[in-house]
Design a protein around this motif. Structure first.
Motif, PDB file in Angstrom:
ATOM      1  N   HIS A  47       7.219  21.599 -36.223  1.00 30.68           N
ATOM      2  CA  HIS A  47       6.927  22.686 -37.154  1.00 30.68           C
ATOM      3  C   HIS A  47       7.864  23.866 -36.918  1.00 30.68           C
ATOM      4  O   HIS A  47       8.355  24.491 -37.872  1.00 30.68           O
ATOM      5  CB  HIS A  47       5.469  23.137 -37.005  1.00 30.68           C
ATOM      6  CG  HIS A  47       4.476  22.205 -37.618  1.00 30.68           C
ATOM      7  ND1 HIS A  47       4.604  21.717 -38.888  1.00 30.68           N
ATOM      8  CD2 HIS A  47       3.328  21.656 -37.128  1.00 30.68           C
ATOM      9  CE1 HIS A  47       3.590  20.924 -39.165  1.00 30.68           C
ATOM     10  NE2 HIS A  47       2.804  20.863 -38.101  1.00 30.68           N
ATOM     11  N   ARG A 106       4.322  17.878 -32.396  1.00 32.54           N
ATOM     12  CA  ARG A 106       4.045  18.441 -33.718  1.00 32.54           C
ATOM     13  C   ARG A 106       4.394  19.928 -33.756  1.00 32.54           C
ATOM     14  O   ARG A 106       4.949  20.422 -34.731  1.00 32.54           O
ATOM     15  CB  ARG A 106       2.571  18.198 -34.070  1.00 32.54           C
ATOM     16  CG  ARG A 106       2.232  18.466 -35.532  1.00 32.54           C
ATOM     17  CD  ARG A 106       0.935  17.795 -35.929  1.00 32.54           C
ATOM     18  NE  ARG A 106      -0.164  18.114 -35.036  1.00 32.54           N
ATOM     19  CZ  ARG A 106      -0.735  17.232 -34.211  1.00 32.54           C
ATOM     20  NH1 ARG A 106      -0.309  15.989 -34.154  1.00 32.54           N
ATOM     21  NH2 ARG A 106      -1.738  17.600 -33.428  1.00 32.54           N
ATOM     22  N   GLU A 107       4.086  20.646 -32.677  1.00 34.71           N
ATOM     23  CA  GLU A 107       4.370  22.079 -32.616  1.00 34.71           C
ATOM     24  C   GLU A 107       5.872  22.341 -32.664  1.00 34.71           C
ATOM     25  O   GLU A 107       6.339  23.222 -33.394  1.00 34.71           O
ATOM     26  CB  GLU A 107       3.774  22.670 -31.334  1.00 34.71           C
ATOM     27  CG  GLU A 107       3.949  24.180 -31.217  1.00 34.71           C
ATOM     28  CD  GLU A 107       3.308  24.723 -29.957  1.00 34.71           C
ATOM     29  OE1 GLU A 107       3.639  25.872 -29.591  1.00 34.71           O
ATOM     30  OE2 GLU A 107       2.476  24.023 -29.342  1.00 34.71           O
ATOM     31  N   GLU A 148      10.494  25.494 -39.582  1.00 39.00           N
ATOM     32  CA  GLU A 148      10.390  26.915 -39.920  1.00 39.00           C
ATOM     33  C   GLU A 148      11.677  27.675 -39.616  1.00 39.00           C
ATOM     34  O   GLU A 148      12.078  28.582 -40.361  1.00 39.00           O
ATOM     35  CB  GLU A 148       9.229  27.553 -39.150  1.00 39.00           C
ATOM     36  CG  GLU A 148       7.859  27.109 -39.637  1.00 39.00           C
ATOM     37  CD  GLU A 148       6.742  27.582 -38.719  1.00 39.00           C
ATOM     38  OE1 GLU A 148       7.052  28.234 -37.684  1.00 39.00           O
ATOM     39  OE2 GLU A 148       5.562  27.303 -39.026  1.00 39.00           O
TER      40      GLU A 148
END
Length: 207
Positions: free
Chosen positions: A159, A155-156, A163
């Motif tokens: 993201h 998930r990190e 971004e």
């Protein structure tokens, strides 16, 4: 759990169908609805260019046993009412499906969004048919829960990829640049994103 959006055509003899069809420009926004003894009580926000005629048509109905005008402006009114013919409410009760509010009714058609299991949705549509209401399904969507679907590490990185513009068109960030930003090897970033994409795509297709 799927979310469905339905357009339900109400029977012509029901008060809300007759009133809304007679005033097709009017929008009836149902803010609250709950059962009483053999009746249904609701709170409506009505918007119309001919508001007195719409409220008057409701007041003239025999199946509206109580009508209280809570507040009104030139084109909007808040009305509490009680009716002996709350067909949508009866359908919801029979299927055991919670009714999501608010929903709108315009020109004899209710636009309703529901989130429930497929069995509950099927039971609801069966009850609609039993009460003589036809419907069209605009969509059925399965919501993907990334919190349970992906690991914290996946998930990190996902993201970070979003971004940094890795998924933009055209791409604003290369895989090498993404790996550097995330502090991982390029091969690790590639393999992790591949696993993320695989999980999300399979979850979407199977849903």
């Amino acid at each position: 759990m799927p979310t469905a959006k339905l357009h339900i055509t109400l029977p012509e003899e029901v008060w809300i169908s007759e009133v809304s069809t007679a005033h097709p420009d009017a929008e009836f926004r149902v803010l609250a609805a709950f059962p009483a003894e053999e009746t249904g009580v609701g709170l409506l926000e009505i918007t119309s260019s001919d508001l007195p005629a719409v409220v008057g048509a409701m007041d003239d109905r025999e199946d509206i046993v109580r009508l209280d005008l809570q507040q009104a402006s030139e084109e909007t009114a808040l009305v509490e009412f009680e009716t002996t013919a709350p067909l949508l409410l009866f359908s919801v009760q029979e299927s055991g499906l919670p009714l999501e509010l608010p929903f709108t009714i315009r020109d004899g058609v209710a636009e309703v969004e529901l989130t429930a299991s497929r069995d509950r949705l099927s039971a609801f549509t069966a009850q609609l048919e039993a009460f003589g209401m036809s419907f069209d399904v605009e969509y059925v969507r399965e919501l993907v829960n990334s919190e349970s679907l992906l690991t914290d590490r996946q998930r990190e990185l996902l993201h970070t990829a979003v971004e940094e513009g890795y998924y933009d068109t055209p791409r604003e960030c290369s895989l090498t640049e993404l790996a550097d930003t995330a502090g991982v090897a390029k091969s690790t970033a590639s393999e992790t994103l591949h696993r993320v994409e695989e999980k999300i795509v399979k979850e979407y297709v199977e849903g």
